[in-house]
Each structure stands twice: as structure tokens, then as C-alpha cells.
Enzyme design. Structure first.
Site, PDB file in Angstrom:
ATOM      1  CG  ASP A  66      -2.083   0.900   1.123  1.00  0.00           C
ATOM      2  OD1 ASP A  66      -2.317   1.450   0.038  1.00  0.00           O
ATOM      3  OD2 ASP A  66      -2.787   1.075   2.141  1.00  0.00           O
ATOM      4  N   GLY A  67       0.336   2.302  -0.627  1.00  0.00           N
ATOM      5  CA  GLY A  67       0.975   3.616  -0.543  1.00  0.00           C
ATOM      6  C   GLY A  67       1.578   4.130  -1.839  1.00  0.00           C
TER       7      GLY A  67
ATOM      8  CG  HIS B 184       0.217   1.955  -9.362  1.00  0.00           C
ATOM      9  ND1 HIS B 184      -0.074   1.610  -8.066  1.00  0.00           N
ATOM     10  CD2 HIS B 184      -0.857   2.643  -9.820  1.00  0.00           C
ATOM     11  CE1 HIS B 184      -1.281   2.067  -7.759  1.00  0.00           C
ATOM     12  NE2 HIS B 184      -1.774   2.704  -8.796  1.00  0.00           N
TER      13      HIS B 184
ATOM     14  NE  ARG C 213      -7.299   2.106  -6.221  1.00  0.00           N
ATOM     15  CZ  ARG C 213      -6.133   2.049  -5.625  1.00  0.00           C
ATOM     16  NH1 ARG C 213      -5.032   2.245  -6.318  1.00  0.00           N
ATOM     17  NH2 ARG C 213      -6.036   1.820  -4.339  1.00  0.00           N
TER      18      ARG C 213
ATOM     19  CB  THR D 181     -13.007  -7.809  -5.951  1.00  0.00           C
ATOM     20  OG1 THR D 181     -12.988  -7.820  -4.525  1.00  0.00           O
ATOM     21  CG2 THR D 181     -12.613  -9.186  -6.447  1.00  0.00           C
TER      22      THR D 181
ATOM     23  CD1 TRP E 201     -12.900  -5.039 -10.152  1.00  0.00           C
ATOM     24  CD2 TRP E 201     -12.201  -4.239 -12.114  1.00  0.00           C
ATOM     25  NE1 TRP E 201     -12.260  -6.063 -10.818  1.00  0.00           N
ATOM     26  CE2 TRP E 201     -11.829  -5.592 -12.031  1.00  0.00           C
ATOM     27  CE3 TRP E 201     -11.858  -3.525 -13.269  1.00  0.00           C
ATOM     28  CZ2 TRP E 201     -11.131  -6.257 -13.037  1.00  0.00           C
ATOM     29  CZ3 TRP E 201     -11.170  -4.191 -14.281  1.00  0.00           C
ATOM     30  CH2 TRP E 201     -10.817  -5.533 -14.169  1.00  0.00           C
TER      31      TRP E 201
ATOM     32  CG  LEU F 194       8.623 -17.395  -2.319  1.00  0.00           C
ATOM     33  CD1 LEU F 194       8.441 -17.411  -0.805  1.00  0.00           C
ATOM     34  CD2 LEU F 194       9.051 -16.004  -2.781  1.00  0.00           C
TER      35      LEU F 194
HETATM   36  C1  FPP Z   1      -1.669   0.105  -3.628  1.00  0.00           C
HETATM   37  O1  FPP Z   1      -1.287   1.455  -3.578  1.00  0.00           O
HETATM   38  C2  FPP Z   1      -1.025  -0.638  -4.753  1.00  0.00           C
HETATM   39  C3  FPP Z   1      -1.684  -1.196  -5.812  1.00  0.00           C
HETATM   40  C4  FPP Z   1      -3.139  -1.109  -5.978  1.00  0.00           C
HETATM   41  C5  FPP Z   1      -0.956  -1.914  -6.897  1.00  0.00           C
HETATM   42  C6  FPP Z   1       0.267  -2.690  -6.491  1.00  0.00           C
HETATM   43  C7  FPP Z   1       0.822  -3.474  -7.612  1.00  0.00           C
HETATM   44  C8  FPP Z   1       2.151  -3.687  -7.850  1.00  0.00           C
HETATM   45  C9  FPP Z   1       3.231  -3.141  -7.018  1.00  0.00           C
HETATM   46  C10 FPP Z   1       2.572  -4.510  -9.051  1.00  0.00           C
HETATM   47  C11 FPP Z   1       2.345  -5.957  -8.965  1.00  0.00           C
HETATM   48  C12 FPP Z   1       1.604  -6.537 -10.076  1.00  0.00           C
HETATM   49  C13 FPP Z   1       1.695  -7.840 -10.537  1.00  0.00           C
HETATM   50  C14 FPP Z   1       0.486  -8.532 -11.073  1.00  0.00           C
HETATM   51  C15 FPP Z   1       2.951  -8.581 -10.547  1.00  0.00           C
HETATM   52  P1  FPP Z   1      -2.418   2.560  -3.624  1.00  0.00           P
HETATM   53  O2  FPP Z   1      -2.639   2.942  -5.048  1.00  0.00           O
HETATM   54  O3  FPP Z   1      -3.644   2.051  -2.925  1.00  0.00           O
HETATM   55  O4  FPP Z   1      -1.760   3.727  -2.831  1.00  0.00           O
HETATM   56  P2  FPP Z   1      -2.499   4.870  -1.967  1.00  0.00           P
HETATM   57  O5  FPP Z   1      -3.199   4.170  -0.838  1.00  0.00           O
HETATM   58  O6  FPP Z   1      -1.377   5.742  -1.527  1.00  0.00           O
HETATM   59  O7  FPP Z   1      -3.461   5.566  -2.895  1.00  0.00           O
END
Ligand code: FPP
Length: 241
Positions: A31-32, A48, A82, A77, A80, A142
Site C-alpha cells: 500500500d501507498g 505503481h 478507481r 475486487t 475496479w 518460494l
Molecule cells: C496500492 O497502492 C497498490 C496497488 C493497488 C498496486 C500494487 C501493484 C504492484 C506493485 C505490481 C504488482 C503486479 C503484478 C500482477 C505482478 P495505492 O494505489 O492504494 O496507494 P495509496 O493508498 O497511496 O493511494
């Protein structure tokens, strides 16, 4: 011959713990990313993008720490909801990360698996997930479960429906066995939020929860090791005195 991940550039090594103090299954809420980008005046999608390296680091750290299962929440789920642009980015980005990293994970003897709903997921993302699973199915290191279009309640409901359709009893044991991952020992979330957000909620019933203030793109394997050390210091009683 499987390769070991390269050591962290700082020279840091994983904690030395008795094997029974190492969590067998670590669940990670990455997260973040959005806040990391906002703090730099960048679009959310750049957060991201920056999170990819953190994911590779944490996979390397889990291997070095001898964790057996690592499950990461890549797309829920609920994601979506966003904006269409961010959903589109996350779909294309998941596909790209999988394509770019699957050979590296394969060379580290990682078995990649996908957990989540097929409904609504871009077919090209499904193809990429299924190909990564097939490529790495024989690996013995792993197990990395990518939770993409994943929701914990939906996973439980689907498992119950499968058992009912097969006229099998629905019990704690049969449900536990039918889920895609084993019980979670350490549930780790970054960015200071202290919520489960529907991630592996059945499997995390007895998990130790560790929350880290760092935003996901700022994380490296040493942060995972800190969480593991906190886990190792906890006294797990499972309801006993
Ligand atoms: C949350 O941060 C993060 C995500 C929704 C995406 C995380 C995905 C990856 C790091 C890539 C991995 C993908 C694959 C399939 C290998 P946020 O957007 O909720 O951050 P915020 O809370 O600061 O808005």
C-alpha cells in the site's frame, strides 16, 4: 540450476532465527503507491511503476529469509472503483510486470501462482498469469501467489459453492483445504494503514499483524526482515492460555 537472488547492495543479510520462528506464509498489502507519487507531484501511476522494484526486493528477501509462501495483493475486487484510466494502467502494468519478471522469478526457483476472479479481468492479463504459472509450476522454492482481482469474501464464497456443488460437507477443515493458500502467519501492510481490506481474511484468522509506516515504493527486503523479526518476537497462543 536455480540461482540465488543477488544480495542487497548494503550487504545486509536476513535475520538468523530458529526455523520455527520464521513465518511459513507471509501476506503483503503493498500500500501507498498513490501517496508516494502525490508526495513527489507525480501522477498516481508513477507510484505503481516505482512499486515494481519493491516487489522484486521483497521476493528476494523472502527467499533469503526462507519463507515458504509469499502472497501479494496486486489488485483487489474493489480496485475496479478507481478511475478508468488508473484501472487501465493497472491492467497493462500487471501484464508488463509479469512478462518482465517471470524469467527472473523462474531462475530463482519461484513457483508463481494466481489467486483471484477471472470475471472482468483483462484476458491478456489472465493469459500472462496462466503462462507464468505454467512456466514455474515445477519449481520447488518460494511459492509466490499474485492476488489479482482478488477478494477474500469472494474466495470463501466460491470455495463453499464448489464444496456444495460436489455435495461435500462444508466445514472449517474442508474450506481451509479448498482455498488457494495456506494459513497466513505474518500479515504485513505498508503505508501506515491498519486494515485487512478483504485480503486472505479466512487464512489470516490467527495471523500476526505487522504494520509499517513506509510507503510501498520505499520498501526493500530489509523492511520485510524487520517485520519477520517482529513476528518472531511475538508469542502466538491460538486462544490457549
Ligand atoms: C496500492 O497502492 C497498490 C496497488 C493497488 C498496486 C500494487 C501493484 C504492484 C506493485 C505490481 C504488482 C503486479 C503484478 C500482477 C505482478 P495505492 O494505489 O492504494 O496507494 P495509496 O493508498 O497511496 O493511494
Amino acid at each position: 540450476m536455480p540461482a540465488a537472488p543477488p544480495a542487497h547492495p548494503s550487504g545486509a543479510r536476513p535475520p538468523t532465527l530458529p526455523p520455527d520462528r520464521v513465518p511459513r506464509h507471509v501476506a503483503v498489502v503493498m500500500d501507498g503507491n498513490g501517496r508516494w507519487a502525490a508526495g513527489r507531484g507525480l501522477p498516481r501511476t508513477e507510484g505503481h511503476r516505482a512499486g515494481e522494484e519493491a516487489l522484486v526486493e521483497v521476493v528476494a528477501g523472502a527467499i533469503e529469509a526462507q519463507v515458504g509462501w509469499l502472497s501479494v495483493y496486486a489488485f483487489s475486487t474493489e480496485n475496479w472503483r478507481r478511475t478508468p484510466a488508473e484501472v487501465r494502467f493497472l491492467m497493462g502494468y500487471s501484464r508488463q510486470v509479469l512478462r518482465a519478471r517471470r524469467d527472473l522469478f523462474d531462475s530463482w526457483n519461484v513457483r508463481v501462482r494466481w489467486s483471484g476472479q477471472r470475471r472482468r479481468l483483462w484476458p491478456s492479463v489472465v493469459t500472462e498469469l496462466v503462462e507464468a504459472e505454467a512456466l514455474t509450476a515445477g519449481n520447488t522454492g518460494l511459492t509466490l501467489t499474485l492476488c489479482v482481482n482478488y477478494g477474500g469474501r469472494a474466495e470463501i464464497a466460491d470455495a463453499a459453492a464448489r464444496l456444495a456443488a460436489a455435495e461435500r460437507p462444508i466445514t472449517e477443515e474442508s474450506l481451509t483445504a479448498d482455498l488457494s493458500t495456506p494459513d497466513v502467519d505474518l500479515f504485513w501492510r505498508t503505508s501506515g494503514e491498519a486494515r485487512l481490506s478483504n485480503f486472505l481474511i479466512w487464512q489470516a484468522a490467527y495471523a500476526e499483524l505487522v504494520f509499517t509506516g513506509k510507503l510501498w515504493p520505499d520498501v526493500d527486503r530489509r523492511d520485510l526482515w524487520d517485520a519477520i523479526v517482529q513476528y518472531a518476537d511475538r508469542d502466538r497462543r491460538y486462544g490457549a492460555a
